[in-house]
Design an enzyme around this catalytic site. Structure first.
Site, mmCIF file in Angstrom:
data_model
loop_
_atom_site.group_PDB
_atom_site.id
_atom_site.type_symbol
_atom_site.label_atom_id
_atom_site.label_comp_id
_atom_site.label_asym_id
_atom_site.label_seq_id
_atom_site.Cartn_x
_atom_site.Cartn_y
_atom_site.Cartn_z
ATOM 1 N N CYS A 45 1.269 -1.351 0.212
ATOM 2 C CA CYS A 45 -0.031 -0.217 -0.427
ATOM 3 C C CYS A 45 1.324 1.573 -0.221
ATOM 4 C CB CYS A 45 -0.221 -0.007 0.897
ATOM 5 S SG CYS A 45 -2.214 1.114 0.782
ATOM 6 N N HIS A 100 -3.145 -5.393 1.088
ATOM 7 C CA HIS A 100 -3.188 -5.747 2.452
ATOM 8 C C HIS A 100 -3.238 -7.417 2.376
ATOM 9 C CE1 HIS A 100 -2.762 -2.141 3.950
ATOM 10 N NE2 HIS A 100 -3.799 -1.187 3.541
ATOM 11 N N GLU A 152 -1.417 -9.037 4.031
ATOM 12 C CA GLU A 152 -1.303 -9.148 5.171
ATOM 13 C C GLU A 152 -3.461 -9.710 6.730
ATOM 14 O OE1 GLU A 152 -1.810 -4.562 6.025
ATOM 15 O OE2 GLU A 152 -1.222 -6.122 4.463
ATOM 16 N N SER A 166 0.676 -14.430 38.762
ATOM 17 C CA SER A 166 -0.775 -14.417 38.280
ATOM 18 C C SER A 166 -1.383 -15.649 38.029
ATOM 19 C CB SER A 166 -1.020 -13.245 37.397
ATOM 20 O OG SER A 166 -1.182 -13.208 35.839
ATOM 21 N N GLY A 167 -0.658 -16.152 37.187
ATOM 22 C CA GLY A 167 -1.752 -17.671 36.539
ATOM 23 C C GLY A 167 -2.555 -17.257 35.133
ATOM 24 N N GLY A 168 -2.218 -16.187 35.407
ATOM 25 C CA GLY A 168 -2.776 -16.145 33.293
ATOM 26 C C GLY A 168 -1.301 -16.325 32.181
ATOM 27 N N VAL A 169 -1.979 -16.154 31.334
ATOM 28 C CA VAL A 169 -0.861 -16.843 30.507
ATOM 29 C C VAL A 169 0.867 -15.990 30.181
ATOM 30 C CG1 VAL A 169 -0.748 -17.146 28.102
ATOM 31 C CG2 VAL A 169 -2.589 -17.402 28.548
ATOM 32 N N ASP A 170 1.031 -14.644 30.350
ATOM 33 C CA ASP A 170 1.998 -14.328 30.481
ATOM 34 C C ASP A 170 2.661 -14.978 31.248
ATOM 35 O OD1 ASP A 170 0.588 -13.626 28.337
ATOM 36 O OD2 ASP A 170 0.568 -11.281 28.856
ATOM 37 N N SER A 171 2.739 -14.501 32.446
ATOM 38 C CA SER A 171 3.655 -15.329 33.837
ATOM 39 C C SER A 171 3.503 -16.655 33.909
ATOM 40 C CB SER A 171 3.139 -14.048 35.356
ATOM 41 O OG SER A 171 1.359 -15.341 35.399
ATOM 42 N N SER A 172 2.736 -17.107 33.504
ATOM 43 C CA SER A 172 2.289 -18.381 33.722
ATOM 44 C C SER A 172 3.961 -19.335 32.379
ATOM 45 C CB SER A 172 1.167 -19.493 33.614
ATOM 46 O OG SER A 172 0.502 -19.350 34.344
#
Length: 523
Positions: free
Chosen positions: A85, A179, A181, A233-239
């Protein structure tokens, strides 16, 4: 060990809303890439040593004076370049072509007729019309290339855009006005694969297994025998951070799980069972419910609640860290979009990311080194790695949960009574969504505690109790969202269960507000 960064694509960002999507598609193909602001220096590009370069779209116009341009070195680096583009338009102008504002702007679906052979469109077409191959694409542009640079040829046209794609095969320069993508361009991923793999010659080494191997090796190299602390925390990232660190350094990782009393039903026990019992992590659970609720007493303003929750987390985490005298590193779940948004362009156009509630205010005197194993990864990549590390799909694909937890889903003042009622109501809602198959169809669903009382009838008596609002939305990017059209029978079942099973709730309502004008969360 596989060098997953050897072949890499540099994406120069001119400000398109789709730029991160380009990077995610390249990663999906299996090739590492980085996204930089358009105003990088020649030295920075040389040091990065890209195998190929992609120029993104932009809300700017190439016909305007002082509109952004690619560094001249991009076209002298000897690597393939793809302009998308605006990227195609600036490529054309910088190499001697011409662009003009179009009389007929193209926004939405279009059909591109493919002309002249080009490596970019090899083996691509959506349909044949009178033996003419066509691509179904997504357009979003107001300017167009009206004169080709020297040695370029037209490779695609539409009814209103005679130069919808162009190429200089000898220098491996390519431009597309559409585009590739976005998913609306049906063969977009195949087109990008042609560029990244076939034209640039990149090997597809960017896989979950290779990323894990690389991350573990880099953690070992960075921290050695030192000890590391992580707020889990039990969230995805920290896990995922926890499991990568555990694989790399074992018991030298100290996980601190702060149970703030603002979590979902049984969530604290589930975190301990998952990471302590199943994975064998070195984890400490801190019961800080009374501390958090004490600080929140009498506070109704949402932003004030967020700040209090963030401050108390830091205080609790700091108290725990003082007990660990040998810790030298702090691990964080920073992911690549955080890095992108925090990067400052010298043009001053870059955005500054919001501070995260759990890392933004750590005391300076802690003076710990930072370990950020996910800082190269997009959220979808973090999820794939989590699955490869053994985290259950149900946890990986769980709907987003706000950092302050129920602190912003209990409207107004936060009390233990309110949190307990909300936890039970929300668990019923989520259970019924899962049972009916609607959990996977919605992007986010949750319950909200409304601090108002409503008259109800239970048996022969009247009751005057609290109100719960249910919220479920469908969205792609969480920037905009539609309320989910849940079946009436399902809503009725959830309402009946909550009112009958949660003593203290007399009425259940369903939120049918879109975003905009409403936000997804109530606070």
């Amino acid at each position: 060990m596989t060098n997953i960064h050897y072949h890499k694509i540099l994406i120069l960002d001119f400000g398109s809303q789709y730029t991160q999507l380009i990077a995610r598609r390249v990663r999906e193909i299996g090739v590492y890439c980085e996204l930089w602001a358009w105003d990088v220096t020649e030295q920075q590009i040389r040091e990065f040593a890209p195998t190929g370069i992609i120029l993104s779209g932009s809300p700017e116009s190439t016909t305007e004076e002082n509109s952004p341009r690619a560094p001249e070195y991009v076209f002298n680096a000897g690597v393939p370049v793809l302009g998308i583009c605006y990227g195609m338009q600036t490529m054309a102008m910088q190499l001697g072509g011409l662009t003009e504002t179009s009389d007929h702007r193209e926004f939405g679906y279009a059909s591109v007729s493919l002309e002249n052979s080009t490596a970019l469109f090899a083996n691509l077409n959506d349909n044949l019309t009178a033996s003419e191959p066509k691509l179904d694409v997504w357009m979003s542009h107001g300017d167009k290339v009206t004169r080709l640079p020297e040695n370029f040829k037209v490779t695609g046209t539409t009814l209103t855009c005679p130069i919808a794609a162009m190429s200089d095969e000898s220098r491996r320069f390519y431009g597309v006005q559409f585009h590739p993508e976005v998913t609306h361009t049906k063969k977009g991923l195949e087109l990008l694969t042609n560029f990244v793999v076939n034209i640039c010659g990149c090997e597809t080494k960017w896989t979950a297994e290779n990323i894990i191997e690389d991350a573990v090796a880099r953690i070992k190299e960075q921290v050695g025998d030192d000890e590391v602390i992580l707020g889990l925390s039990g969230g995805v990232d920290s896990s995922v951070v926890a499991l990568l660190l555990h694989r790399a350094i074992g018991k030298n990782l100290h996980c601190v799980f702060v149970d703030n009393g603002l979590l979902r039903l049984h969530e604290g026990d589930q975190v301990m069972e998952m990471f302590g019992d199943k994975f064998g992590l070195n984890i400490t659970r801190v019961d800080a419910e009374s501390r958090f609720l004490g600080e929140l007493a009498g506070v109704s303003d949402p932003e004030a609640k967020r700040k209090i929750i963030g401050k108390v987390f830091v205080d609790v985490f700091d108290d725990e860290s003082k007990k660990l005298t040998n810790v030298k590193w702090l691990a964080q779940g920073t992911i690549y979009p955080d890095v992108i948004e925090s990067a400052a362009s010298k043009t001053g156009k870059a955005h500054v990311i919001k501070s995260h509630h759990n890392v933004g205010g750590l005391p300076d005197y802690m003076k710990l080194g930072l370990v950020e194993p996910l800082r190269e990864l997009f959220k979808d990549e973090v999820r794939k790695i989590g699955l490869a590390l053994g985290l259950p799909a149900e946890m990986i694909n769980r709907h987003p949960f706000p950092g302050p937890g129920l602190g912003v889903r209990v409207l107004g003042e936060v009390k233990k009574e309110y949190c307990d009622l909300l936890r039970r109501a929300d668990a019923i809602f989520i259970e019924e969504l899962r049972n009916s198959g609607w959990y996977e169809k919605t992007s986010q669903a949750f319950s909200v505690f409304l601090p108002v009382k409503s008259v109800g009838v239970m048996g022969d008596g009247r009751k005057y109790d609290w109100v719960i609002s249910l919220r479920a939305v469908e969205t792609i990017d969480f920037m905009t969202a539609h309320w989910a059209h849940l079946p009436y029978d399902l809503l009725g079942k959830v309402s009946n269960r909550i009112i009958n099973e949660v003593n203290g709730i007399s009425r259940v309502v369903y939120d049918i507000s879109g975003k905009p004008p409403a936000t997804i969360e109530w606070e």
